[in-house]
Structures are given as structure tokens and as C-alpha cells.
Write an enzyme that holds these catalytic residues in place. Structure first.
Site, short mmCIF file in Angstrom:
data_model
loop_
_atom_site.label_atom_id
_atom_site.label_comp_id
_atom_site.label_asym_id
_atom_site.label_seq_id
_atom_site.Cartn_x
_atom_site.Cartn_y
_atom_site.Cartn_z
CG HIS A 50 -2.14 -0.89 1.01
ND1 HIS A 50 -3.43 -0.43 1.11
CD2 HIS A 50 -2.24 -2.20 0.69
CE1 HIS A 50 -4.27 -1.42 0.87
NE2 HIS A 50 -3.57 -2.52 0.61
N GLY A 107 5.25 5.80 -4.42
CA GLY A 107 6.42 4.94 -4.43
C GLY A 107 6.73 4.51 -3.01
CG HIS A 139 -3.92 -12.56 -1.98
ND1 HIS A 139 -4.77 -12.38 -3.05
CD2 HIS A 139 -3.68 -11.32 -1.49
CE1 HIS A 139 -5.05 -11.10 -3.20
NE2 HIS A 139 -4.40 -10.43 -2.26
CG ASP A 153 1.92 -22.69 1.94
OD1 ASP A 153 1.11 -21.89 1.41
OD2 ASP A 153 1.59 -23.43 2.90
#
Length: 321
Positions: A64, A70, A192, A249
Site C-alpha cells: 500500500h 512509491g 495472499h 507457501d
């Protein structure tokens, strides 16, 4: 979103990145604060052991921050110190947390090497430690970012931080504008694999989703039990994004192929003909996913950085010097 690309230069002196005339280096603090990385790791381990849910928060914080002006720690600036509304007031930053822990690490480093280590570098180091601590690759990132003296507004965040229903085309545009390849762009979504999704961000997928999503029926039933209404009754209810939410993973990619996509973009990359083969390879080859993700992470964390006199090293992360 950035439109300029970072030129990767590998030399015998280490990994350098140029953005305009900006330069980062793997040994940037060799003389000014040689123990910066070990100090950050020590403090991060303390945080992880006290809050097992913190690693994905630090990774999200990096994304974010980098997505607007940047990787410049603008996300840490308080509104009262600025002439604009802080980007943290944006609805796109709902659930972003652990800003106070970046300030804490900064205070530790200030006691050891005052005025040397930027808050932007601390955010990047905290994110890469989060990946490693949870079982992901150990990523070597270049350092030397400076902190912004100019704020990003909540309006900028509203417009530029992508939501969970972003299209594949826009997603690829965002990440390729950071110099990433197609594979690297998909690999970044592999972050995620850590953390949870809140009902407020799941409802559109669950109740207004694309009929081609082919969501696993058992998974859909679980989501509707957790999030029973189109408009969430509370913002506190959440669901793990994949079945191993505390481990970095490749389970995220495996779950996508089983119809267990939590967000719209997750389902989309599993079906899009450009990205489906990449999802399949990452699902079967974790080492390859780690390799590609590491490369993408370095590019992401080096997006439009400020160096030299373009920014400053804040004494306190939440306000300009």
C-alpha cells in the site's frame, strides 16, 4: 501507479537500482549502520511471537505504501502534520495496521545509529522478514530509500490502490508498470497465501460473482455462513484466504485450482488464459514460485524510490523533520 521502469544493474559491488538518478545498494548501511538488518530481524521476531497474525500486515503495508508515490513511507505520515488528508483515511486502506511497530523499530534504530535509517527501508525490511519468518524465501533487498516529505492523499489512495475485484488487465498493467514480467505479476498475488479477508471485501465475489468462477460448493457454503449478508453486519468477521493462512507457501495457487478463490481477482487469474498456466506451475512447483516471487518483491519494494536529496531520513516516522 508508476510509468517509469527501474533498470536493474548487477555489478561486482552488489545489486544496484536506478530510478532517474536514484540508487539503492545491498551494502548501503555498511558503514553508517552495519547492524540495521540484524536489528530489524530481532525486533520483528519479537513482534511475530507476540502476534502470529502480524506477518501479512507488514507485507500489505509495503504494497500500500509503494502503490501511490512509491516506496517512501508516506503511508506513515499523520494528517495533522500535512496539508492534505492522509492516505490512511482511504477506504482502500481498511485493515492496514502495524504502523506503530514500524515507529517502534525506528526508535530502536535511532538509539543505535541516529538519523541514518529511513522509515521506508524499515517498511521494506519488515515485509521481507515477514515472508521469511513464515516459511517463504529469504530475499536480499537493496537499501537506501529516503522518506517522502510530501503526502499522498486519501483521494489518491481511493483511486490508485486496487480493490479485490480488480480485472486481470488492470492488475497486469499495474505490476508491469513496476517492471515486472507476467510471471512476476502473478507471483506477487501469491502473498495472499498469508492472512485473511474481511466480509466487506468478499461480499461482491460471493453475492455478485461471475458465474464462470465455478466456486467450490463447500467453500461457497462456508463463506456464506461466515458472511451471511450482502452488506456485512460487522467489519470484524474474516475468512482465511487459503487453507494455510500462517504459512508462506504455494497453497494459495493450489486452492485457486480447486475453486477456492476468496477474491474476484484470485478467481480471474485462475481462469484467464494468460495467467492460468502460471497459476498451475506455481501450484506444482513451490521452489519456482519462491524464485519468481523473490524477484518480483525486489522490484515492488524498489518502486519510484527517493534517494540522496530527493527525500529525507525522518527522525520520527509519523511526521516530517
Amino acid at each position: 501507479m508508476g510509468t517509469s521502469f527501474l533498470l536493474l544493474v548487477v555489478t561486482s559491488m552488489g545489486i544496484l537500482f536506478r530510478a532517474h538518478e536514484a540508487r539503492l545498494a545491498s551494502d548501503y548501511y555498511k558503514f553508517s549502520c552495519p547492524f540495521v538488518e540484524s536489528t530489524v530481524r530481532t525486533e520483528m521476531i519479537k513482534i511475530f511471537l507476540s502476534d502470529i497474525s502480524s506477518p501479512p500486515a507488514f507485507i500489505r503495508l509495503l504494497f500500500h505504501d509503494c502503490q501511490l508515490q512509491g516506496c517512501d513511507a508516506s503511508i506513515l505520515l499523520n494528517s495533522h502534520d500535512l496539508s492534505c488528508n492522509s492516505e490512511m483515511e482511504s477506504f482502500r486502506n481498511f485493515g492496514v495496521r502495524k504502523l506503530d511497530m514500524i515507529n517502534h523499530i525506528k526508535s530502536v534504530l535511532e538509539s543505535k545509529c541516529p538519523g541514518q535509517v529511513s522509515c521506508a527501508d524499515i517498511i521494506a525490511l519488515a515485509a521481507k522478514e515477514s515472508v521469511f519468518f513464515t516459511g517463504g524465501p529469504e530475499i536480499k533487498i537493496p537499501l537506501g530509500r529516503k522518506d517522502s516529505v510530501v503526502c499522498s492523499s486519501s483521494q489518491q489512495a481511493d483511486a490508485n490502490i486496487p480493490g479485490p475485484g480488480i480485472s486481470v488487465n488492470k492488475l497486469l498493467h499495474i505490476f508491469t508498470s513496476h517492471g515486472m514480467s507476467l510471471e512476476e505479476s502473478v507471483s506477487i498475488l501469491g502473498a495472499h497465501t498469508l492472512g485473511v479477508g474481511h466480509c466487506i471485501n468478499i461480499a461482491s465475489t460471493l453475492y455478485d460473482g461471475n458465474p464462470n468462477d465455478q466456486m467450490n460448493l463447500g467453500f461457497e457454503a462456508l463463506l456464506k455462513w461466515k458472511c451471511p449478508t450482502r452488506v456485512p453486519l460487522t467489519n470484524l468477521t474474516f475468512v482465511p484466504i487459503d487453507s494455510t493462512p500462517f504459512a508462506f507457501d504455494n497453497q494459495y495457487f493450489k486452492d485457486l485450482l480447486m475453486g477456492k478463490a476468496l477474491f474476484g481477482i484470485d478467481s480471474s487469474i485462475s481462469r484467464d488464459p494468460r495467467t492460468n498456466p502460471i497459476v498451475r506451475r506455481f501450484a506444482t512447483d513451490q521452489d519456482y514460485f519462491f524464485k519468481v516471487f523473490s524477484s518480483a518483491f525486489v522490484k515492488l519494494s524498489s518502486t519510484k524510490v527517493l534517494t540522496a536529496k530527493e527525500g529525507e531520513v525522518r527522525r520520527q516516522c509519523y511526521r516530517r523533520n
